[in-house]
Design a protein around this motif. Structure first.
Motif, PDB file in Angstrom:
ATOM      1  N   ASN A  49       0.841  -1.204   0.000  1.00 40.60           N
ATOM      2  CA  ASN A  49       0.000   0.000   0.000  1.00 40.60           C
ATOM      3  C   ASN A  49       0.862   1.236   0.000  1.00 40.60           C
ATOM      4  O   ASN A  49       1.792   1.368   0.792  1.00 40.60           O
ATOM      5  CB  ASN A  49      -0.909   0.036   1.235  1.00 40.60           C
ATOM      6  CG  ASN A  49      -2.259  -0.559   0.949  1.00 40.60           C
ATOM      7  OD1 ASN A  49      -2.622  -0.786  -0.203  1.00 40.60           O
ATOM      8  ND2 ASN A  49      -3.007  -0.825   1.997  1.00 40.60           N
ATOM      9  N   ARG A  50       0.557   2.138  -0.890  1.00 39.99           N
ATOM     10  CA  ARG A  50       1.314   3.385  -0.981  1.00 39.99           C
ATOM     11  C   ARG A  50       0.533   4.500  -0.318  1.00 39.99           C
ATOM     12  O   ARG A  50      -0.693   4.471  -0.252  1.00 39.99           O
ATOM     13  CB  ARG A  50       1.558   3.732  -2.441  1.00 39.99           C
ATOM     14  CG  ARG A  50       2.426   2.709  -3.110  1.00 39.99           C
ATOM     15  CD  ARG A  50       2.800   3.160  -4.489  1.00 39.99           C
ATOM     16  NE  ARG A  50       3.707   2.192  -5.064  1.00 39.99           N
ATOM     17  CZ  ARG A  50       3.665   1.785  -6.307  1.00 39.99           C
ATOM     18  NH1 ARG A  50       2.772   2.272  -7.129  1.00 39.99           N
ATOM     19  NH2 ARG A  50       4.522   0.913  -6.751  1.00 39.99           N
ATOM     20  N   LYS A  51       1.278   5.500   0.129  1.00 38.70           N
ATOM     21  CA  LYS A  51       0.621   6.675   0.686  1.00 38.70           C
ATOM     22  C   LYS A  51      -0.142   7.403  -0.408  1.00 38.70           C
ATOM     23  O   LYS A  51       0.240   7.384  -1.567  1.00 38.70           O
ATOM     24  CB  LYS A  51       1.651   7.631   1.285  1.00 38.70           C
ATOM     25  CG  LYS A  51       2.209   7.200   2.597  1.00 38.70           C
ATOM     26  CD  LYS A  51       3.087   8.304   3.136  1.00 38.70           C
ATOM     27  CE  LYS A  51       3.561   7.980   4.518  1.00 38.70           C
ATOM     28  NZ  LYS A  51       4.330   9.088   5.071  1.00 38.70           N
ATOM     29  N   LYS A  52      -1.191   8.052   0.002  1.00 38.07           N
ATOM     30  CA  LYS A  52      -1.928   8.893  -0.937  1.00 38.07           C
ATOM     31  C   LYS A  52      -1.061  10.088  -1.319  1.00 38.07           C
ATOM     32  O   LYS A  52      -0.227  10.539  -0.538  1.00 38.07           O
ATOM     33  CB  LYS A  52      -3.225   9.378  -0.304  1.00 38.07           C
ATOM     34  CG  LYS A  52      -4.193   8.263   0.010  1.00 38.07           C
ATOM     35  CD  LYS A  52      -5.427   8.820   0.672  1.00 38.07           C
ATOM     36  CE  LYS A  52      -6.366   7.690   1.037  1.00 38.07           C
ATOM     37  NZ  LYS A  52      -7.522   8.173   1.774  1.00 38.07           N
ATOM     38  N   GLU A  53      -1.259  10.595  -2.510  1.00 38.00           N
ATOM     39  CA  GLU A  53      -0.484  11.745  -2.972  1.00 38.00           C
ATOM     40  C   GLU A  53      -0.676  12.963  -2.085  1.00 38.00           C
ATOM     41  O   GLU A  53       0.191  13.818  -2.008  1.00 38.00           O
ATOM     42  CB  GLU A  53      -0.847  12.074  -4.415  1.00 38.00           C
ATOM     43  CG  GLU A  53      -0.340  11.041  -5.399  1.00 38.00           C
ATOM     44  CD  GLU A  53      -0.648  11.418  -6.834  1.00 38.00           C
ATOM     45  OE1 GLU A  53      -0.785  12.621  -7.121  1.00 38.00           O
ATOM     46  OE2 GLU A  53      -0.743  10.504  -7.651  1.00 38.00           O
ATOM     47  N   THR A  54      -1.810  13.048  -1.396  1.00 43.28           N
ATOM     48  CA  THR A  54      -2.090  14.211  -0.559  1.00 43.28           C
ATOM     49  C   THR A  54      -1.459  14.109   0.824  1.00 43.28           C
ATOM     50  O   THR A  54      -1.449  15.075   1.565  1.00 43.28           O
ATOM     51  CB  THR A  54      -3.609  14.395  -0.390  1.00 43.28           C
ATOM     52  OG1 THR A  54      -4.149  13.184   0.161  1.00 43.28           O
ATOM     53  CG2 THR A  54      -4.265  14.709  -1.720  1.00 43.28           C
ATOM     54  N   SER A  55      -0.906  12.915   1.172  1.00 43.83           N
ATOM     55  CA  SER A  55      -0.312  12.781   2.502  1.00 43.83           C
ATOM     56  C   SER A  55       1.065  13.431   2.528  1.00 43.83           C
ATOM     57  O   SER A  55       1.723  13.592   1.505  1.00 43.83           O
ATOM     58  CB  SER A  55      -0.221  11.311   2.906  1.00 43.83           C
ATOM     59  OG  SER A  55       0.704  10.647   2.085  1.00 43.83           O
ATOM     60  N   THR A  56       1.507  13.792   3.735  1.00 45.14           N
ATOM     61  CA  THR A  56       2.820  14.418   3.857  1.00 45.14           C
ATOM     62  C   THR A  56       3.911  13.363   3.730  1.00 45.14           C
ATOM     63  O   THR A  56       3.701  12.196   4.065  1.00 45.14           O
ATOM     64  CB  THR A  56       2.952  15.147   5.202  1.00 45.14           C
ATOM     65  OG1 THR A  56       2.745  14.191   6.249  1.00 45.14           O
ATOM     66  CG2 THR A  56       1.949  16.264   5.311  1.00 45.14           C
ATOM     67  N   LYS A  57       5.075  13.769   3.281  1.00 43.16           N
ATOM     68  CA  LYS A  57       6.164  12.813   3.015  1.00 43.16           C
ATOM     69  C   LYS A  57       6.828  12.328   4.280  1.00 43.16           C
ATOM     70  O   LYS A  57       7.265  11.185   4.362  1.00 43.16           O
ATOM     71  CB  LYS A  57       7.185  13.451   2.083  1.00 43.16           C
ATOM     72  CG  LYS A  57       8.155  12.487   1.471  1.00 43.16           C
ATOM     73  CD  LYS A  57       8.842  13.127   0.321  1.00 43.16           C
ATOM     74  CE  LYS A  57       9.630  12.081  -0.432  1.00 43.16           C
ATOM     75  NZ  LYS A  57      10.205  12.593  -1.657  1.00 43.16           N
ATOM     76  N   GLY A  58       6.927  13.144   5.296  1.00 41.78           N
ATOM     77  CA  GLY A  58       7.546  12.711   6.542  1.00 41.78           C
ATOM     78  C   GLY A  58       9.046  12.579   6.422  1.00 41.78           C
ATOM     79  O   GLY A  58       9.668  13.095   5.497  1.00 41.78           O
ATOM     80  N   ASN A  59       9.638  11.886   7.372  1.00 47.00           N
ATOM     81  CA  ASN A  59      11.086  11.697   7.386  1.00 47.00           C
ATOM     82  C   ASN A  59      11.486  10.497   6.534  1.00 47.00           C
ATOM     83  O   ASN A  59      10.880   9.438   6.635  1.00 47.00           O
ATOM     84  CB  ASN A  59      11.580  11.465   8.812  1.00 47.00           C
ATOM     85  CG  ASN A  59      11.442  12.700   9.651  1.00 47.00           C
ATOM     86  OD1 ASN A  59      11.526  13.821   9.144  1.00 47.00           O
ATOM     87  ND2 ASN A  59      11.221  12.519  10.938  1.00 47.00           N
ATOM     88  N   VAL A  60      12.516  10.644   5.745  1.00 49.83           N
ATOM     89  CA  VAL A  60      13.067   9.538   4.976  1.00 49.83           C
ATOM     90  C   VAL A  60      14.007   8.765   5.896  1.00 49.83           C
ATOM     91  O   VAL A  60      14.951   9.326   6.446  1.00 49.83           O
ATOM     92  CB  VAL A  60      13.825  10.055   3.728  1.00 49.83           C
ATOM     93  CG1 VAL A  60      14.497   8.918   2.995  1.00 49.83           C
ATOM     94  CG2 VAL A  60      12.873  10.808   2.812  1.00 49.83           C
ATOM     95  N   ILE A  61      13.736   7.478   6.073  1.00 50.22           N
ATOM     96  CA  ILE A  61      14.574   6.669   6.957  1.00 50.22           C
ATOM     97  C   ILE A  61      15.440   5.677   6.181  1.00 50.22           C
ATOM     98  O   ILE A  61      16.367   5.103   6.723  1.00 50.22           O
ATOM     99  CB  ILE A  61      13.736   5.930   8.023  1.00 50.22           C
ATOM    100  CG1 ILE A  61      12.707   5.019   7.360  1.00 50.22           C
ATOM    101  CG2 ILE A  61      13.081   6.925   8.968  1.00 50.22           C
ATOM    102  CD1 ILE A  61      12.011   4.078   8.319  1.00 50.22           C
TER     103      ILE A  61
END
Length: 146
Positions: free
Chosen positions: A89-101
């Motif tokens: 499942n991928r995040k929706k395009e409208t969700s925030t990207k958050g921290n790249v880990i």
């Protein structure tokens, strides 16, 4: 600045990948058995994991494919199963990207490895899940799953 770790991926084939750290310690190995349907094991290697006390979670993940290598389900360690669709499942395009880990990058032609995975220290507790999801997403890509 938080530490980061690099795992080098050998073999561009997601069905036959292995990951090593910069000191050539085996970190993850993918094992495949196809009788009659494909079962894949993503195994975290204990000698590598012992170098990183912040690693938690399961040491293995098992991917059970359907007939003809169609999407099936996966299990982390001894936990309950998840469908491969749920795991992808991928995040929706409208969700925030958050921290790249974690960041996966293909190599340059001159490199002896196929790709590298850079992991921030904060990602170590879920490293098995990260490598398993990466492997699953690469399989989905080369298999043209929708």
């Amino acid at each position: 600045m938080a530490a980061s770790y690099t795992l080098l991926q050998f073999s561009a084939d997601p069905w036959n990948a292995r990951f090593e750290d910069a000191d050539k310690r085996s970190a993850f190995t993918v094992y495949v058995d196809e009788n009659p349907n494909l079962i894949m094991k993503v195994a975290r290697e204990a000698p590598w994991a012992q170098q990183h006390p912040d690693i938690m979670g399961p040491s293995n993940a098992f991917l059970y494919f359907g007939p003809g290598r169609t999407p099936g389900h996966l299990i982390y360690g001894n936990s309950t199963y998840h469908t491969m669709a749920q795991a992808r499942n991928r995040k929706k395009e409208t969700s925030t990207k958050g921290n790249v880990i974690a960041l996966w990058e293909t190599s340059q032609l001159a490199d002896p490895f196929a790709a590298k995975l850079t992991i921030k220290h904060a990602a170590l507790p879920i490293i098995t899940e990260i490598v398993t999801t990466l492997t699953l997403n690469r399989i989905a890509h080369v298999s043209n799953w929708q």
